[in-house]
Design a protein around this motif. Structure first.
Motif, short mmCIF file in Angstrom:
data_model
loop_
_atom_site.label_atom_id
_atom_site.label_comp_id
_atom_site.label_asym_id
_atom_site.label_seq_id
_atom_site.Cartn_x
_atom_site.Cartn_y
_atom_site.Cartn_z
N GLY A 15 -12.09 37.43 54.36
CA GLY A 15 -11.53 37.92 53.11
C GLY A 15 -12.59 38.45 52.17
O GLY A 15 -13.79 38.40 52.45
N ASN A 16 -12.16 38.97 51.06
CA ASN A 16 -13.07 39.47 50.04
C ASN A 16 -13.28 38.42 48.95
O ASN A 16 -13.59 38.76 47.82
N ASP A 17 -13.10 37.15 49.30
CA ASP A 17 -13.18 36.08 48.31
C ASP A 17 -14.58 35.49 48.18
O ASP A 17 -14.77 34.46 47.56
N GLY A 18 -15.58 36.15 48.76
CA GLY A 18 -16.95 35.68 48.64
C GLY A 18 -17.29 34.51 49.55
O GLY A 18 -18.23 33.78 49.30
N GLY A 19 -16.53 34.34 50.62
CA GLY A 19 -16.77 33.25 51.55
C GLY A 19 -18.05 33.42 52.33
O GLY A 19 -18.81 34.36 52.13
N HIS A 20 -18.30 32.50 53.23
CA HIS A 20 -19.50 32.54 54.06
C HIS A 20 -19.25 33.43 55.27
O HIS A 20 -18.59 33.02 56.21
N CYS A 21 -19.77 34.64 55.22
CA CYS A 21 -19.53 35.61 56.29
C CYS A 21 -20.85 36.18 56.79
O CYS A 21 -21.82 36.26 56.05
N VAL A 22 -20.83 36.59 58.03
CA VAL A 22 -21.96 37.32 58.59
C VAL A 22 -21.48 38.69 59.00
O VAL A 22 -20.29 38.91 59.19
N GLU A 23 -22.41 39.61 59.11
CA GLU A 23 -22.12 40.95 59.59
C GLU A 23 -22.94 41.18 60.85
O GLU A 23 -24.05 40.66 60.98
N LEU A 24 -22.39 41.97 61.76
CA LEU A 24 -23.05 42.30 63.00
C LEU A 24 -23.22 43.82 63.09
O LEU A 24 -22.39 44.57 62.57
N ALA A 25 -24.29 44.24 63.76
CA ALA A 25 -24.52 45.67 63.99
C ALA A 25 -25.14 45.86 65.37
O ALA A 25 -25.98 45.07 65.80
N ASP A 26 -24.70 46.90 66.04
CA ASP A 26 -25.29 47.28 67.32
C ASP A 26 -26.61 48.00 67.02
O ASP A 26 -26.62 49.06 66.40
N LEU A 27 -27.72 47.41 67.45
CA LEU A 27 -29.04 47.98 67.19
C LEU A 27 -29.65 48.59 68.45
O LEU A 27 -30.85 48.71 68.57
N GLY A 28 -28.81 48.96 69.36
CA GLY A 28 -29.29 49.53 70.62
C GLY A 28 -29.40 48.45 71.67
O GLY A 28 -28.42 48.07 72.27
N GLY A 29 -30.59 47.89 71.85
CA GLY A 29 -30.79 46.84 72.85
C GLY A 29 -30.45 45.45 72.38
O GLY A 29 -30.39 44.52 73.18
N THR A 30 -30.23 45.26 71.08
CA THR A 30 -29.91 43.95 70.52
C THR A 30 -28.79 44.08 69.51
O THR A 30 -28.39 45.18 69.14
N ILE A 31 -28.32 42.92 69.04
CA ILE A 31 -27.32 42.86 67.99
C ILE A 31 -28.00 42.30 66.74
O ILE A 31 -28.69 41.27 66.81
N GLY A 32 -27.81 42.96 65.60
CA GLY A 32 -28.32 42.47 64.34
C GLY A 32 -27.30 41.55 63.69
O GLY A 32 -26.10 41.81 63.76
N VAL A 33 -27.78 40.48 63.07
CA VAL A 33 -26.91 39.53 62.38
C VAL A 33 -27.49 39.32 60.99
O VAL A 33 -28.68 39.02 60.84
N ARG A 34 -26.66 39.49 59.94
CA ARG A 34 -27.13 39.29 58.57
C ARG A 34 -26.05 38.63 57.72
O ARG A 34 -24.87 38.62 58.07
N ASP A 35 -26.47 38.11 56.59
CA ASP A 35 -25.58 37.47 55.62
C ASP A 35 -24.88 38.56 54.82
O ASP A 35 -25.54 39.39 54.18
N SER A 36 -23.56 38.56 54.82
CA SER A 36 -22.82 39.61 54.13
C SER A 36 -23.00 39.55 52.62
O SER A 36 -22.84 40.56 51.94
N LYS A 37 -23.35 38.38 52.07
CA LYS A 37 -23.55 38.26 50.64
C LYS A 37 -24.94 38.72 50.21
O LYS A 37 -25.19 38.92 49.03
N ASN A 38 -25.85 38.88 51.17
CA ASN A 38 -27.22 39.29 50.87
C ASN A 38 -27.70 40.31 51.91
O ASN A 38 -28.63 40.04 52.67
#
Length: 61
Positions: A15-38
């Motif tokens: 949701g858009n309620d500011g919960g604890h979420c991560v985002e993923l991205a295809d970086l070619g040979g790997t997957i990037g993982v980051r904090d959606s709030k930062n």
């Protein structure tokens, strides 16, 4: 060399309620993982196999 366009994605049921979420991205040979709030705080890279293992373990919880 063609530059990779990075698209970060958050789970559709996060949701858009500011919960604890991560985002993923295809970086070619790997997957990037980051904090959606930062999104500017950096990211980690994980192999596709490593992500599969991580998700399987999280589902066991």
């Amino acid at each position: 060399m063609e530059e990779l366009k990075i698209t970060w994605r958050k789970a559709s049921y996060s949701g858009n309620d500011g919960g604890h979420c991560v985002e993923l991205a295809d970086l070619g040979g790997t997957i990037g993982v980051r904090d959606s709030k930062n999104p500017g705080g950096g990211h980690i890279n994980i192999s596709r196999d490593g992500l599969d293992v991580l998700l399987a373990r999280l589902k066991q919880r």
